[in-house]
Scaffold this active site. Sequence first.
Site, PDB file in Angstrom:
ATOM      1  N   THR A 159     -31.709   0.538  19.048  1.00  7.44           N
ATOM      2  CA  THR A 159     -32.491  -0.664  18.731  1.00  7.44           C
ATOM      3  C   THR A 159     -33.795  -0.690  19.529  1.00  7.44           C
ATOM      4  OG1 THR A 159     -30.431  -1.863  18.338  1.00  7.44           O
ATOM      5  CG2 THR A 159     -32.395  -3.194  18.687  1.00  7.44           C
ATOM      6  N   LYS A 181     -30.277  -3.214  32.125  1.00  7.70           N
ATOM      7  CA  LYS A 181     -29.978  -4.084  33.288  1.00  7.70           C
ATOM      8  C   LYS A 181     -28.786  -3.605  34.090  1.00  7.70           C
ATOM      9  CE  LYS A 181     -28.707  -5.983  29.314  1.00  7.70           C
ATOM     10  NZ  LYS A 181     -29.387  -6.434  28.122  1.00  7.70           N
ATOM     11  N   VAL A 196     -34.496  -8.204  32.028  1.00 10.17           N
ATOM     12  CA  VAL A 196     -34.183  -9.630  32.196  1.00 10.17           C
ATOM     13  C   VAL A 196     -34.959 -10.432  31.151  1.00 10.17           C
ATOM     14  CG1 VAL A 196     -34.348 -11.635  33.731  1.00 10.17           C
ATOM     15  CG2 VAL A 196     -33.769  -9.390  34.675  1.00 10.17           C
ATOM     16  N   ILE A 246     -39.644 -11.673  27.479  1.00 12.41           N
ATOM     17  CA  ILE A 246     -40.389 -12.626  28.333  1.00 12.41           C
ATOM     18  C   ILE A 246     -40.878 -11.918  29.598  1.00 12.41           C
ATOM     19  CG2 ILE A 246     -40.298 -14.795  29.629  1.00 12.41           C
ATOM     20  CD1 ILE A 246     -37.955 -15.672  27.887  1.00 12.41           C
ATOM     21  N   LYS A 281     -28.342 -10.155  34.751  1.00 17.47           N
ATOM     22  CA  LYS A 281     -29.742 -10.610  34.747  1.00 17.47           C
ATOM     23  C   LYS A 281     -30.014 -11.597  35.893  1.00 17.47           C
ATOM     24  CE  LYS A 281     -30.125  -9.841  29.792  1.00 17.47           C
ATOM     25  NZ  LYS A 281     -29.828 -10.443  28.481  1.00 17.47           N
ATOM     26  N   GLY A 304     -33.583  -8.231  20.768  1.00 22.68           N
ATOM     27  CA  GLY A 304     -34.111  -7.798  19.471  1.00 22.68           C
ATOM     28  C   GLY A 304     -35.092  -6.652  19.657  1.00 22.68           C
TER      29      GLY A 304
HETATM   30  P1  NDP Z   1     -28.364   1.109  21.252  1.00 20.91           P
HETATM   31  O1  NDP Z   1     -26.925   1.383  21.389  1.00 20.91           O
HETATM   32  O2  NDP Z   1     -28.884   0.525  19.997  1.00 20.91           O
HETATM   33  O3  NDP Z   1     -29.201   2.445  21.545  1.00 20.91           O
HETATM   34  C1  NDP Z   1     -28.885   3.401  22.508  1.00 20.91           C
HETATM   35  C2  NDP Z   1     -29.222   4.761  21.947  1.00 20.91           C
HETATM   36  O4  NDP Z   1     -29.101   5.734  22.979  1.00 20.91           O
HETATM   37  C3  NDP Z   1     -28.284   5.183  20.804  1.00 20.91           C
HETATM   38  O5  NDP Z   1     -29.013   5.829  19.784  1.00 20.91           O
HETATM   39  C4  NDP Z   1     -27.344   6.151  21.521  1.00 20.91           C
HETATM   40  O6  NDP Z   1     -26.806   7.139  20.672  1.00 20.91           O
HETATM   41  C5  NDP Z   1     -28.276   6.796  22.510  1.00 20.91           C
HETATM   42  N1  NDP Z   1     -27.561   7.366  23.645  1.00 20.91           N
HETATM   43  C6  NDP Z   1     -26.572   6.810  24.368  1.00 20.91           C
HETATM   44  N2  NDP Z   1     -26.170   7.650  25.349  1.00 20.91           N
HETATM   45  C7  NDP Z   1     -26.929   8.760  25.226  1.00 20.91           C
HETATM   46  C8  NDP Z   1     -26.981   9.982  25.936  1.00 20.91           C
HETATM   47  N3  NDP Z   1     -26.168  10.246  26.945  1.00 20.91           N
HETATM   48  N4  NDP Z   1     -27.881  10.922  25.538  1.00 20.91           N
HETATM   49  C9  NDP Z   1     -28.702  10.679  24.502  1.00 20.91           C
HETATM   50  N5  NDP Z   1     -28.702   9.522  23.785  1.00 20.91           N
HETATM   51  C10 NDP Z   1     -27.824   8.578  24.154  1.00 20.91           C
HETATM   52  O7  NDP Z   1     -28.756   0.179  22.494  1.00 20.91           O
HETATM   53  P2  NDP Z   1     -29.982  -0.842  22.602  1.00 20.91           P
HETATM   54  O8  NDP Z   1     -31.212  -0.188  22.134  1.00 20.91           O
HETATM   55  O9  NDP Z   1     -29.608  -2.166  22.031  1.00 20.91           O
HETATM   56  O10 NDP Z   1     -30.041  -1.083  24.183  1.00 20.91           O
HETATM   57  C11 NDP Z   1     -30.531  -0.103  25.049  1.00 20.91           C
HETATM   58  C12 NDP Z   1     -30.605  -0.700  26.452  1.00 20.91           C
HETATM   59  O11 NDP Z   1     -31.500  -1.810  26.433  1.00 20.91           O
HETATM   60  C13 NDP Z   1     -29.278  -1.253  26.976  1.00 20.91           C
HETATM   61  O12 NDP Z   1     -29.244  -1.049  28.364  1.00 20.91           O
HETATM   62  C14 NDP Z   1     -29.362  -2.740  26.677  1.00 20.91           C
HETATM   63  O13 NDP Z   1     -28.607  -3.508  27.565  1.00 20.91           O
HETATM   64  C15 NDP Z   1     -30.842  -2.971  26.894  1.00 20.91           C
HETATM   65  N6  NDP Z   1     -31.392  -4.123  26.181  1.00 20.91           N
HETATM   66  C16 NDP Z   1     -31.157  -4.276  24.847  1.00 20.91           C
HETATM   67  C17 NDP Z   1     -31.732  -5.318  24.158  1.00 20.91           C
HETATM   68  C18 NDP Z   1     -31.518  -5.548  22.704  1.00 20.91           C
HETATM   69  O14 NDP Z   1     -32.007  -6.543  22.191  1.00 20.91           O
HETATM   70  N7  NDP Z   1     -30.836  -4.689  21.995  1.00 20.91           N
HETATM   71  C19 NDP Z   1     -32.607  -6.274  24.856  1.00 20.91           C
HETATM   72  C20 NDP Z   1     -32.813  -5.990  26.262  1.00 20.91           C
HETATM   73  C21 NDP Z   1     -32.212  -4.955  26.890  1.00 20.91           C
HETATM   74  P3  NDP Z   1     -25.415   6.845  19.892  1.00 20.91           P
HETATM   75  O15 NDP Z   1     -25.635   5.630  19.068  1.00 20.91           O
HETATM   76  O16 NDP Z   1     -25.197   8.077  19.079  1.00 20.91           O
HETATM   77  O17 NDP Z   1     -24.400   6.654  20.958  1.00 20.91           O
HETATM   78  N1  HSE Z   2     -27.283  -8.508  24.507  1.00 20.31           N
HETATM   79  C1  HSE Z   2     -28.415  -9.022  25.200  1.00 20.31           C
HETATM   80  C2  HSE Z   2     -28.661 -10.451  24.776  1.00 20.31           C
HETATM   81  C3  HSE Z   2     -29.616  -8.177  24.902  1.00 20.31           C
HETATM   82  O1  HSE Z   2     -28.084 -10.867  23.769  1.00 20.31           O
HETATM   83  O2  HSE Z   2     -29.409 -11.161  25.438  1.00 20.31           O
HETATM   84  C4  HSE Z   2     -30.795  -8.538  25.743  1.00 20.31           C
HETATM   85  O3  HSE Z   2     -30.595  -8.206  27.079  1.00 20.31           O
END
Ligand code: NDP
Ligand code: HSE
Length: 399
Positions: free
Chosen positions: A11, A100, A127, A131, A200, A297
């Site tokens: 994402t 985080k 966090v 924002i 957070k 998001g």
């Molecule tokens: P996702 O699960 O959507 O994306 C993570 C991606 O990284 C996936 O494509 C996954 O592959 C890949 N991945 C995981 N482990 C490995 C690895 N060892 N080597 C290579 N690729 C890897 O997560 P998000 O994008 O939602 O979140 C990412 C981070 O951001 C998290 O720490 C989350 O807490 C943080 N975050 C997310 C927010 C959100 O709105 N989604 C907002 C703020 C922070 P696969 O799917 O094949 O496992």
């Molecule tokens: N899962 C978290 C939330 C993503 O809903 O706020 C952003 O850190």
Amino acid sequence: MRKVAVLGYGTVGSGVVAVLEQSEDQIKRKLGEEVQVVKVLDIRDFPGDPIQERIVHDFEEILKDPEIEVVVEVMGGLHPAYEYVSQSLCAGKHVATSNKALVEAYGAELGVLAREHGVSFQFEASVAGGIPILRTLNTAMIQEEIYQVTGILNGTTNYILALMEDTGATFQEALADAQARGYAERDPEADIEGYDAARKIAILASMICGKHIRYQDVPTQGISGITKADIEGAAALGGRLKLLGSCSQENGRFYVSVEPTFVPMDHLLAAVNSVFNAVMLKSSMLGDTMFYGKGAGKLATASAVVADVLAALDGNGVYEMNTWSSEIEEPVHPADRPCRYMVRAEGAQTEHPLFASLVPSEGGFSALTHQCSRKELTALLEQIGRQAKVCSVFRKMEE
Ligand code: NDP
Ligand code: HSE
């Protein structure tokens, strides 16, 4: 052209690629140069996606590429994120992360590593998503002593509570909807049970305190036990239940918690709905401030990550995010100080001088107490329990 690599094309990772592409002109104008994602590490392939030709499966290809200046870690989890981030910093690459879990556990150490290698380690999106609260604390508010932080720090739970209240959706329906929108963590238990918000508030509290306040030491309660009757009871008392993360300091102690909290309807935080987050600060010179925006998001989160990338690449030098020392600070439970509470019970009404207001609610009553100690609360609950069943107790937010 400045070159960036992204670890994790999920994402947030796909959002970072999109933001850098869609804001190309804006970035070129501000930075004077183009910024391009040249390699993306992921486990999977993405056939049909234009990113496919930049996908790599071996981190060494990024680490050993001397032209890559910034590594964006958006894979999540502790390992191998920690290893990849520390190796990147040691190789003289800046790091921006939204993770985080990583920042809470290793922020102190990674901050030191970045300073030692003359690069930046930034984590704005970790966090409150989009924002810009951490950078604000580090720049515009650097002169302020922060007495209190209160925030809606988890978009998923705020979205769920608002959807349940507005549409009568069940908890499971609302959760499925939040997951489909990419708000929830991979393991939604982290959202629902408050651990995500605890990480957070632990990061914010550590930044303010200068020592490590660990998330596992933060008294944490999630929203999985909240019922329709609780939401209605709060409404009857003129408020809303919100999952709040809070940290306040008094006489050198830090009172920190994450819990569903009664927020009066006329308070600004009561109006924060959907996936929006808000952070309220009380500080020495400025007084009260509030920051509001999307807490989760794809594009909102990626926007904050890209701001970190640009700060690292900016010609003014390495951007230093204020981290904390690895010395542990034990937080204190906020209920160790006198607090006000919302109590909901089923059964006969109880008269008690501690009640500031009481309204009948389905099968019983809901009440707000005056300020009371933990001991006084226990005695009150015992008295109610003689003629009714105490169903729920929530702290009222400190104002
Ligand atoms: P996702 O699960 O959507 O994306 C993570 C991606 O990284 C996936 O494509 C996954 O592959 C890949 N991945 C995981 N482990 C490995 C690895 N060892 N080597 C290579 N690729 C890897 O997560 P998000 O994008 O939602 O979140 C990412 C981070 O951001 C998290 O720490 C989350 O807490 C943080 N975050 C997310 C927010 C959100 O709105 N989604 C907002 C703020 C922070 P696969 O799917 O094949 O496992
Ligand atoms: N899962 C978290 C939330 C993503 O809903 O706020 C952003 O850190």
